[in-house]
Each structure stands twice: as structure tokens, then as C-alpha cells.
Motif scaffolding. Structure first.
Motif, PDB file in Angstrom:
ATOM      1  N   TYR A  63       0.844  -1.195   0.000  1.00 41.44           N
ATOM      2  CA  TYR A  63       0.000   0.000   0.000  1.00 41.44           C
ATOM      3  C   TYR A  63       0.876   1.240   0.000  1.00 41.44           C
ATOM      4  CZ  TYR A  63      -3.443   3.462   1.467  1.00 41.44           C
ATOM      5  OH  TYR A  63      -4.264   4.565   1.526  1.00 41.44           O
ATOM      6  N   LYS A  69      -2.899   4.110  -3.082  1.00 45.52           N
ATOM      7  CA  LYS A  69      -3.076   3.074  -4.094  1.00 45.52           C
ATOM      8  C   LYS A  69      -2.340   1.815  -3.667  1.00 45.52           C
ATOM      9  CE  LYS A  69      -3.239   6.284  -8.051  1.00 45.52           C
ATOM     10  NZ  LYS A  69      -2.572   6.671  -9.322  1.00 45.52           N
ATOM     11  N   TYR A  71       0.072  -1.221  -5.056  1.00 38.49           N
ATOM     12  CA  TYR A  71       0.971  -1.589  -6.148  1.00 38.49           C
ATOM     13  C   TYR A  71       1.357  -3.053  -5.985  1.00 38.49           C
ATOM     14  CZ  TYR A  71       1.191   3.290  -7.421  1.00 38.49           C
ATOM     15  OH  TYR A  71       0.856   4.548  -7.822  1.00 38.49           O
ATOM     16  N   HIS A  85      -0.322  -1.100 -10.912  1.00 41.02           N
ATOM     17  CA  HIS A  85      -1.204  -0.467  -9.945  1.00 41.02           C
ATOM     18  C   HIS A  85      -2.511  -1.252  -9.923  1.00 41.02           C
ATOM     19  CE1 HIS A  85      -4.561   2.758  -9.799  1.00 41.02           C
ATOM     20  NE2 HIS A  85      -4.380   2.272  -8.587  1.00 41.02           N
ATOM     21  N   THR A  87      -6.285  -1.380  -9.387  1.00 41.15           N
ATOM     22  CA  THR A  87      -7.370  -0.407  -9.345  1.00 41.15           C
ATOM     23  C   THR A  87      -8.416  -0.828  -8.332  1.00 41.15           C
ATOM     24  OG1 THR A  87      -8.519  -1.503 -11.168  1.00 41.15           O
ATOM     25  CG2 THR A  87      -6.986   0.256 -11.728  1.00 41.15           C
ATOM     26  N   ASP A  88      -9.139   0.159  -7.824  1.00 43.32           N
ATOM     27  CA  ASP A  88     -10.002  -0.022  -6.661  1.00 43.32           C
ATOM     28  C   ASP A  88     -11.475  -0.167  -7.034  1.00 43.32           C
ATOM     29  OD1 ASP A  88     -10.488  -0.306  -3.988  1.00 43.32           O
ATOM     30  OD2 ASP A  88     -10.653   1.837  -3.607  1.00 43.32           O
ATOM     31  N   SER A 144       1.286  10.746  -6.508  1.00 39.62           N
ATOM     32  CA  SER A 144      -0.135  10.435  -6.401  1.00 39.62           C
ATOM     33  C   SER A 144      -0.955  10.828  -7.615  1.00 39.62           C
ATOM     34  CB  SER A 144      -0.719  11.146  -5.176  1.00 39.62           C
ATOM     35  OG  SER A 144      -0.531  12.545  -5.277  1.00 39.62           O
ATOM     36  N   ASP A 147       0.224   7.215 -12.866  1.00 41.08           N
ATOM     37  CA  ASP A 147       0.945   5.960 -12.709  1.00 41.08           C
ATOM     38  C   ASP A 147       2.315   5.999 -13.381  1.00 41.08           C
ATOM     39  OD1 ASP A 147      -0.795   4.342 -11.142  1.00 41.08           O
ATOM     40  OD2 ASP A 147      -2.151   4.245 -12.845  1.00 41.08           O
TER      41      ASP A 147
END
Length: 339
Positions: A63, A69, A71, A85, A87-88, A144, A147
Motif C-alpha cells: 500500500y 493506491k 501496487y 497499480h 485499481t479499486d 499520487s 501511474d
């Protein structure tokens, strides 16, 4: 920050041409009763949440609190390292390639250590791997807003056959510790620093013990930095008759590049679990992540360390069983009775 857990795992595909596919799920934690709601839920055979079709050999996620994010450093079926990365999206979790997702070469690789590091107040990712049988480190700046990643130059730790490669970061002294096992499966280490301007890594020798933290065969090595005790906790599985699970601590010196180990340096270790038969103390052979057993900080007012591992079940029990042990807290007093 979002009360979510992100999982990435292999699942056997009975209907396709590939034996394994890689899936992802997002779990949202309800603080009122500690329940978790998973999305997607249930069977993933429809492809929802599917990341890769060829399976993964090993992977580890970290984290990034600056970017908020996740990774993911992973080794695919082609033995290549990738950094993505995660994705959420709760409806269809996915992963996004970084601008330069492969900081290592295209040669055979089997390990994928990764750690978040704030160096001189700049958010960075430090990645460790074996790059064609050479243990290497690389640091990249990941902010932030996107990417994009700015990788520094590759740093060689050792040019020799190695396994169990993991990496940790001392956030108090802003120094790192990389661990690996050599051709004899002995535990070795090196300290390192990161240049704030170009992310270049300088690898240093350890102590007068020539970089050994265990002069006997071990495997399943893992590392975490305990910010409450200001030292690393290193757990491993002894490759002996009973395969006990041990741990020891390492404290980096603020004024030089040395590490001070508990339990007489290259010997000993505090027992987490004592096996009663050959090959009993075990760890998962499905996820390989990270290096086979997980550790985490205990997030309450009396911080400690949680260790999770697998072992063979008792006599008459076919399946392996999963266990969690809470190491006693209070910094160096880990040798008191564990919870």
C-alpha cells in the motif's frame, strides 16, 4: 484510508486451456462487527475480476499511503517481473500498467519483493528480484497524480544463485535491508541507502559476520519493519528435521551501515512454532506471497506483530491448516510468551 482489502490469487481453471487464471477481489470492512463484504462475490468463472490468463508464479502487494493506491510486484508465467497499480473498482477489479512496469530484464526471475519507502519526504517504491540469478534492487518515484514511475538504476546485491529474496525499509533511519538465501540456503543480508536525487541505491556490507543472519539452511523468509520498536522482524522456516518456524530482529545503526541482529547474529532465533514431525511446519505453496508467510503490525494501542503460516495437520488430518500467532509486544521482549 478506504477500509478495503485487496486480494490477488491464482484459481484453477477447469474449463479453459490454461491451468490457472489470476483473479482479484476487493473486501470492504465493516468496523461495527469486523465483517467483510467481497466484490465480486461468489464464483469468478464468468471472468469478473480476472487479471491474467496464464497464472502467476509469485506476487506481493504494498500500500502506497501517499498515492492511496495498491501496487503489485509479480512474476508471470513467462518468468518476467512486472509492477502494476491495482485499481479499486469494486465491480471489476483490474490492474493498470505503470509507464515503465518492468524495471528488471526479461530473463528468468522467481522472486518479487516490494516495499513502500518515503525518502526525504518523497514517495517511492523499492523492488527486489533475482534477475537471471543476480539479486538486484531498484527504487522508483511514484507520486499520487498518475501511474508514471521514475526508476533509478539497477543495483546488484550479489551475483550468485539465490532464493527467498525480500526487502524492508527502516522509516526512522531511511535505510533498507534486503534478505536472501544463498546456494546453501543460508540466510544472508545487506543494508542499502537511496539517493534522494536520482533514486540510485548503494548496497553496503552488513556486519563483521560477512552478511549472514543464519548460518544454517532456512527458507520462507519474510521481513517487516516494526515502527513501534524501531527494528525489523524477520521470520523464517528452519530447514531441519522438524521445520520449526523462528524469528529474530534486526536494528539498523543510525550512524553507519551496519545491522545488529538478535539471538547471537548468525545463529539461534526465537521459536514461533516447534514441529513434532518432519516437514510439519509449513507455509502455503499456492500463493508464494510474500515468500510464503505473512506478517503484519498489530493495529491497536499495544502494538505487536502478527505472523500467519501454514503447517501440516495433526495425525489423521489430511489438509494443511492455517495459524496466526501474535508475537508479544514491548519492543525487544519478543521472547516472552506469545499470544
Amino acid at each position: 484510508n478506504t477500509n478495503k482489502i485487496h486480494l490477488v490469487y491464482n484459481s484453477y481453471d477447469t474449463g479453459g486451456t490454461n491451468n490457472y487464471k489470476v483473479y482479484s477481489k476487493i473486501g470492504t470492512v465493516d468496523n461495527t462487527d469486523d465483517s467483510i463484504t467481497w466484490s465480486p462475490s461468489g464464483n469468478l468463472s464468468d471472468g469478473t475480476g480476472q487479471l491474467e490468463t496464464g497464472g502467476i508464479l509469485q506476487g506481493q502487494a504494498v500500500y502506497h499511503p501517499g498515492a492511496t493506491k495498491m501496487y503489485w510486484h509479480w512474476v508471470g508465467g513467462n518468468n518476467r517481473n512486472n509492477v502494476n497499480h491495482l485499481t479499486d473498482s469494486t465491480s471489476d477489479p483490474a490492474h493498470t500498467a505503470l509507464s515503465t512496469q518492468q524495471p528488471f530484464g526479461d530473463n528468468t526471475s522467481h522472486w518479487s519483493g516490494i516495499v513502500y519507502a518515503a525518502v526525504n519526504s518523497t514517495h517511492r517504491l523499492i523492488v527486489a528480484a533475482d534477475d537471471d540469478s543476480v539479486v538486484k534492487l531498484v527504487c522508483g518515484t511514484v507520486e499520487s497524480d498518475d501511474d508514471d514511475v521514475s526508476w533509478g538504476s539497477l543495483a546488484t546485491v550479489v551475483s550468485a544463485s539465490s532464493d527467498d529474496i525480500v526487502v524492508g525499509w527502516d522509516s526512522d533511519n531511511e535505510k533498507g535491508l534486503v534478505l536472501y538465501t544463498d546456494s546453501n540456503s543460508y540466510g544472508k543480508f545487506a543494508t542499502f541507502t537511496v539517493a534522494t536525487g536520482d533514486n540510485a541505491i548503494t548496497v553496503n556490507s552488513g556486519t563483521d559476520e560477512a552478511g549472514f543472519f543464519m548460518s544454517s539452511a532456512i527458507n520462507s523468509v519474510n521481513i517487516m519493519y516494526n515502527t513501534d520498536a524501531n527494528h525489523f522482524v524477520v521470520a523464517y522456516r528452519n530447514d531441519d528435521a522438524l521445520d520449526d518456524i523462528h524469528f529474530k530482529t534486526a536494528t539498523l545503526n543510525s550512524s553507519n551501515n551496519q545491522a545488529e541482529w538478535s539471538s547471537n547474529g548468525s545463529t539461534g532465533g526465537i521459536v514461533i512454532y516447534t514441529g513434532s514431525s518432519s516437514n510439519e511446519g509449513r507455509s502455503t505453496e499456492i500463493t508464494y506471497s510474500p515468500a510464503n508467510h505473512n506478517m503484519a503490525n498489530y493495529p491497536d494501542a499495544t502494538p505487536g506483530v502478527l505472523v500467519c503460516w501454514w503447517r501440516d495437520g495433526p495425525s489423521g488430518v489430511v489438509n494443511s491448516q492455517g495459524y496466526v500467532t501474535r508475537l508479544a509486544n514491548l519492543g525487544t521482549n519478543y521472547d516472552q510468551t506469545a499470544g
